[in-house]
Enzyme design. Structure first.
Site, mmCIF file in Angstrom:
data_model
loop_
_atom_site.group_PDB
_atom_site.id
_atom_site.type_symbol
_atom_site.label_atom_id
_atom_site.label_comp_id
_atom_site.label_asym_id
_atom_site.label_seq_id
_atom_site.Cartn_x
_atom_site.Cartn_y
_atom_site.Cartn_z
ATOM 1 N N ASP A 177 10.149 0.152 -1.456
ATOM 2 C CA ASP A 177 11.390 -0.433 -1.961
ATOM 3 C C ASP A 177 11.123 -1.260 -3.225
ATOM 4 O O ASP A 177 12.053 -1.758 -3.867
ATOM 5 C CB ASP A 177 12.124 -1.250 -0.883
ATOM 6 C CG ASP A 177 11.331 -2.452 -0.416
ATOM 7 O OD1 ASP A 177 10.156 -2.613 -0.820
ATOM 8 O OD2 ASP A 177 11.887 -3.250 0.372
ATOM 9 N N ASP A 180 10.096 3.691 2.803
ATOM 10 C CA ASP A 180 10.220 2.255 3.078
ATOM 11 C C ASP A 180 11.675 1.940 3.444
ATOM 12 O O ASP A 180 12.571 2.122 2.605
ATOM 13 C CB ASP A 180 9.835 1.509 1.785
ATOM 14 C CG ASP A 180 9.258 0.154 2.051
ATOM 15 O OD1 ASP A 180 9.093 -0.217 3.225
ATOM 16 O OD2 ASP A 180 8.953 -0.545 1.054
ATOM 17 N N GLU A 214 9.375 -4.052 7.186
ATOM 18 C CA GLU A 214 8.786 -5.392 7.049
ATOM 19 C C GLU A 214 9.143 -6.251 8.258
ATOM 20 O O GLU A 214 10.294 -6.230 8.711
ATOM 21 C CB GLU A 214 9.327 -6.079 5.786
ATOM 22 C CG GLU A 214 8.867 -5.438 4.497
ATOM 23 C CD GLU A 214 9.368 -6.196 3.256
ATOM 24 O OE1 GLU A 214 9.891 -7.321 3.395
ATOM 25 O OE2 GLU A 214 9.212 -5.643 2.150
ATOM 26 N N GLU A 234 0.095 -8.011 3.410
ATOM 27 C CA GLU A 234 0.353 -8.374 2.011
ATOM 28 C C GLU A 234 0.121 -9.874 1.775
ATOM 29 O O GLU A 234 0.673 -10.726 2.482
ATOM 30 C CB GLU A 234 1.802 -8.001 1.621
ATOM 31 C CG GLU A 234 2.094 -8.375 0.169
ATOM 32 C CD GLU A 234 3.306 -7.687 -0.436
ATOM 33 O OE1 GLU A 234 3.927 -6.849 0.224
ATOM 34 O OE2 GLU A 234 3.623 -8.012 -1.600
HETATM 35 O O1 KIV Z 1 7.598 -1.529 -1.611
HETATM 36 C C1 KIV Z 1 6.381 -1.565 -1.790
HETATM 37 O O2 KIV Z 1 5.871 -1.177 -2.838
HETATM 38 C C2 KIV Z 1 5.556 -2.096 -0.718
HETATM 39 C C3 KIV Z 1 4.100 -2.256 -0.995
HETATM 40 C C4 KIV Z 1 3.892 -3.516 -1.737
HETATM 41 C C5 KIV Z 1 3.290 -2.212 0.238
HETATM 42 O O3 KIV Z 1 6.047 -2.420 0.318
#
Ligand code: KIV
Length: 286
Positions: free
Chosen positions: A52, A91, A123, A190
């Site tokens: 995302d 994501d 997340e 992260e």
């Molecule tokens: O959206 C993204 O790029 C991520 C990475 C930072 C793991 O979630």
């Protein structure tokens, strides 16, 4: 050859057979469209994440909060068309799973069915364990993501390293265990101090994939536009810039503009010819 989710899940550094070399670390990168997916796949990436982060590095939004499920699907489909071998992870954007397991399953199914993703990422820690369980029970592989959660920056007050005190460090360890127990096949860490990330990595049996989490993770992920130098609004300390694509592209565009304005492009080698008699016939008509 097409890589699979179980193969990635098996790339745990601790899962060593005594006489065998440890498994290779997992190399993961984001991609958002056909050309970036093609390049990432050709480079031999294990996992491509349609992150995302698309919101900021491609669509120009202020944060990842704004990107919608429809926008994510649009880009995920293009990434699918450019990928042959890498495992593809979609994501789940902010607002696509926060209402609970039913909403999460609905949107994750769209990622797999409409965009051909192999898995989804979301997340959040233990509070999302029930959602992860529902996804896994419905046959949807899930990558977890703890530590700095960009979707929550307005609630947490910015992009900061997580888990620096005893209480928050312990919470991250508990979150990692809860997500493993709920069925995640891997876990993104992260912006977590290196030794804490190492401790988390050794506390669970699924691979950890770090971004700003030091070298002890089972794999690493970076945002494509950060690593190729195509996003310069800000660059986190944990990013290694492997190329300066922005300078390269800007230079090429400037040269093109100059040649067009000066009448130097196109030259004969970029033009098509026509027989003299055709041209003479046309002039003769006048
Ligand atoms: O959206 C993204 O790029 C991520 C990475 C930072 C793991 O979630």
């Amino acid at each position: 050859m097409k890589k699979t989710v179980p193969e990635i899940a098996g790339r745990k550094q601790l899962a060593r057979v005594p006489d065998k070399d440890p498994p290779q670390k997992i190399a993961m990168v984001t991609a958002y469209d056909y050309p970036t997916a093609l390049l990432a796949d050709r480079a031999g990436m294990d996992v491509i994440l349609v992150g995302d982060s698309l919101a900021m590095v491609v669509l120009g939004y202020e944060s990842t909060v704004s990107v919608t499920m429809e926008e994510m699907l649009h880009h995920a489909k293009a990434v699918r068309r450019g990928t042959k071998d890498a495992v593809l992870v979609g994501d789940l954007p902010f607002g696509s799973y926060q209402e609970g397991p039913q909403q999460a399953v609905h949107n994750a199914v769209r990622f797999l069915k409409e965009a051909g993703m192999d898995a989804v990422k979301l997340e959040g820690g233990a509070t999302h364990a029930e959602t992860v369980r529902a996804l896994v029970q419905n046959g949807i592989p899930v990558m977890g993501h703890i530590g700095l959660l960009p979707q929550l920056v307005s609630a947490t007050g910015g992009f900061k390293v997580q888990g620096r005190d005893l209480k928050t460090a312990q919470r991250l360890i508990d979150d990692a265990k809860a997500l493993e127990e709920a069925g995640c096949f891997s876990l993104v860490l992260e912006a977590i101090p290196d030794r804490l990330a190492g401790l988390i990595t050794r506390s669970i049996n699924i691979p950890t994939i770090g971004i700003g989490a030091g070298p002890e993770c089972d794999g690493q992920v970076l945002v494509m536009h950060d690593l190729i130098g195509l996003f310069d609004r800000f660059t986190p300390r944990f990013v290694k810039k492997y190329a300066d694509a922005a300078t390269l592209i800007e230079g090429a565009l400037g040269e093109y503009r100059h040649e067009v304005q000066a009448g130097e492009f196109p030259g004969a080698e970029h033009s098509f010819t026509i027989k003299d008699e055709v041209i003479e016939g046309l002039y003769g008509d006048k």
